[in-house]
Every structure is written in structure tokens, then in C-alpha cells.
Motif scaffolding. Structure first.
Motif, short mmCIF file in Angstrom:
data_model
loop_
_atom_site.label_atom_id
_atom_site.label_comp_id
_atom_site.label_asym_id
_atom_site.label_seq_id
_atom_site.Cartn_x
_atom_site.Cartn_y
_atom_site.Cartn_z
N LEU A 60 79.71 131.96 69.40
CA LEU A 60 79.18 130.19 68.90
C LEU A 60 78.01 130.02 68.51
CD1 LEU A 60 80.04 127.71 69.78
CD2 LEU A 60 79.08 127.84 71.88
N GLU A 61 77.17 130.91 69.03
CA GLU A 61 75.36 130.87 68.30
C GLU A 61 75.74 131.64 66.37
OE1 GLU A 61 73.05 133.41 70.60
OE2 GLU A 61 73.67 132.40 72.34
N ALA A 62 76.60 132.02 66.40
CA ALA A 62 76.47 133.24 65.02
C ALA A 62 76.73 132.08 64.03
CB ALA A 62 77.73 133.95 65.49
N LEU A 63 78.48 131.43 64.90
CA LEU A 63 79.46 130.60 64.31
C LEU A 63 77.86 129.51 63.95
CD1 LEU A 63 82.38 129.94 65.86
CD2 LEU A 63 82.18 130.66 63.73
N GLU A 64 77.26 129.08 64.82
CA GLU A 64 76.26 127.67 64.52
C GLU A 64 75.06 128.34 63.81
OE1 GLU A 64 74.33 125.45 67.03
OE2 GLU A 64 76.68 125.32 68.64
N LYS A 65 74.93 129.42 63.00
CA LYS A 65 74.22 129.94 62.38
C LYS A 65 74.39 129.63 60.99
CE LYS A 65 72.15 133.91 65.06
NZ LYS A 65 71.84 135.17 65.76
N ASP A 66 76.05 129.88 60.87
CA ASP A 66 75.89 129.80 59.34
C ASP A 66 76.68 127.92 59.20
OD1 ASP A 66 77.99 131.56 57.15
OD2 ASP A 66 78.94 129.92 57.16
N GLU A 67 76.04 128.15 57.72
CA GLU A 67 75.64 126.80 57.38
C GLU A 67 76.78 125.14 57.62
OE1 GLU A 67 74.32 123.55 54.57
OE2 GLU A 67 72.74 125.22 54.32
N LYS A 68 78.17 126.54 56.69
CA LYS A 68 79.57 126.09 56.46
C LYS A 68 80.56 125.91 57.16
CE LYS A 68 79.62 126.73 51.50
NZ LYS A 68 80.23 128.36 50.48
N ALA A 69 80.42 127.03 57.91
CA ALA A 69 80.88 127.38 59.63
C ALA A 69 80.63 126.66 60.71
CB ALA A 69 81.48 128.21 60.68
N CYS A 70 79.52 125.37 61.00
CA CYS A 70 78.61 124.71 61.90
C CYS A 70 79.02 123.11 61.23
CB CYS A 70 77.61 124.96 61.45
SG CYS A 70 76.43 123.76 62.72
N ALA A 71 79.31 123.05 60.19
CA ALA A 71 79.94 121.91 59.74
C ALA A 71 81.28 121.90 60.03
CB ALA A 71 79.87 121.75 58.16
N HIS A 72 81.97 122.61 60.61
CA HIS A 72 83.58 122.33 61.09
C HIS A 72 83.70 122.95 61.99
CE1 HIS A 72 85.79 122.43 57.13
NE2 HIS A 72 85.16 123.11 56.39
N LEU A 73 82.57 123.33 62.46
CA LEU A 73 82.15 123.80 63.93
C LEU A 73 82.23 122.04 65.16
CD1 LEU A 73 82.04 125.73 66.95
CD2 LEU A 73 79.44 125.47 66.36
N HIS A 74 81.50 121.57 64.35
CA HIS A 74 81.14 119.85 64.84
C HIS A 74 81.76 118.92 64.45
CE1 HIS A 74 77.70 121.59 66.63
NE2 HIS A 74 77.32 122.55 66.09
N ALA A 75 82.58 119.57 63.73
CA ALA A 75 83.53 117.76 62.90
C ALA A 75 84.67 118.09 64.24
CB ALA A 75 84.05 118.52 61.65
N GLU A 76 84.86 116.63 63.94
CA GLU A 76 86.37 115.55 65.01
C GLU A 76 86.92 116.51 64.21
OE1 GLU A 76 87.47 111.17 66.77
OE2 GLU A 76 84.71 111.54 66.20
N LEU A 77 87.90 117.09 65.03
CA LEU A 77 89.48 116.87 65.01
C LEU A 77 90.50 115.98 64.55
CD1 LEU A 77 89.59 120.00 67.48
CD2 LEU A 77 88.61 120.43 64.93
N VAL A 78 91.33 115.88 63.92
CA VAL A 78 92.37 115.46 63.91
C VAL A 78 93.97 116.06 63.64
CG1 VAL A 78 91.04 113.97 61.57
CG2 VAL A 78 92.76 115.41 61.08
N PRO A 79 94.81 115.08 63.94
CA PRO A 79 96.36 116.08 64.41
C PRO A 79 96.56 116.88 63.09
CG PRO A 79 96.56 113.75 64.94
CD PRO A 79 94.73 113.87 63.81
N ASP A 80 96.03 116.94 62.17
CA ASP A 80 96.61 118.00 61.20
C ASP A 80 94.97 118.24 61.06
OD1 ASP A 80 97.48 115.97 58.06
OD2 ASP A 80 95.01 115.74 59.59
N CYS A 81 94.49 119.07 61.98
CA CYS A 81 93.08 119.71 61.54
C CYS A 81 93.82 121.46 61.04
CB CYS A 81 92.42 120.05 62.03
SG CYS A 81 93.18 121.04 63.24
#
Length: 123
Positions: A102-123
């Protein structure tokens, strides 16, 4: 098979299939899914146990598709693989390894954006 490859397709399941007013907090974002899974792993795996690479990788297998087709997929998969081979980190159990992922994902700008994005049914 589809849910295994991309578990986010089930993000709206509680509301759509079971008629709940809303989905649980743990299904709101990839971040909340990972935090919920870390809590689950902490309960399921005792901190006094010794963990093999295979045990840690098997415990983390359900989250490997969480970034299916998105930036962060490679980071997630490679981190699970490399961190589960680290004996010191592996001694913290699957939850500790997933926390590092999780910490590694948070360090990457693009991954972090998807990490915190609200999920929708067809994510």
C-alpha cells in the motif's frame, strides 16, 4: 473468473444484488478495500507464526487484480512478489507485507490517483 481478475466489478454488489441502501465503506475505493483486507489479515494470521513466501503470496492473491488494466497494477504485483521474499518483512505476516505494498502504491502519482478514486460498478 472475472471477479478474480478484476475484483472491482463487485464494487456495487451490495446495493445492486442485495438491495442495501449503499455499499459498505470497505468497497468505496481500492484504498478502503486494501485497508479492510489488512484488518482481515491481522485477525486471520497470528503475529507469532512463521510465514513462508508461499503462505504470504497465497494470502495476498485475492488483491492481485485490484488494479486490473490500470496504472499501479505492475507496482502491486511486483511489490507483493518482492516483499513476500523479504524474510524480515515477511515476519510481519501478510498484513505487514500488504501494508508495505500500500505504501509503494501511494508513492506513485498515477497509482495513487486510482487508489483513492471512488469505485463505480464497471471500474
Amino acid at each position: 473468473r472475472a471477479a478474480y481478475d478484476n475484483p472491482c466489478i463487485l464494487a456495487d454488489a451490495d446495493r445492486r444484488l442485495y438491495g442495501c441502501a449503499s455499499n459498505p465503506f470497505t468497497a468505496r475505493s481500492r484504498h478502503s478495500i486494501l485497508l479492510g483486507f489488512i484488518k482481515y489479515l491481522q485477525k486471520e494470521y497470528s503475529s507469532t507464526d512463521k510465514f513462508s513466501t508461499g503462505t504470504v503470496q497465497a494470502a495476498l492473491k485475492p488483491v492481485l487484480g485490484l488494479f486490473h488494466g490500470l496504472p499501479g497494477n505492475k507496482i502491486l504485483r511486483q511489490s507483493v512478489n518482492s516483499f513476500s521474499h523479504d524474510a524480515g518483512l515477511r515476519s510481519t505476516g501478510p498484513a505487514g507485507v500488504l501494508q508495505k505494498v500500500l505504501e509503494a502504491l501511494e508513492k506513485d502519482e498515477k497509482a495513487c490517483a486510482h487508489l483513492h478514486a471512488e469505485l463505480v460498478p464497471d471500474c
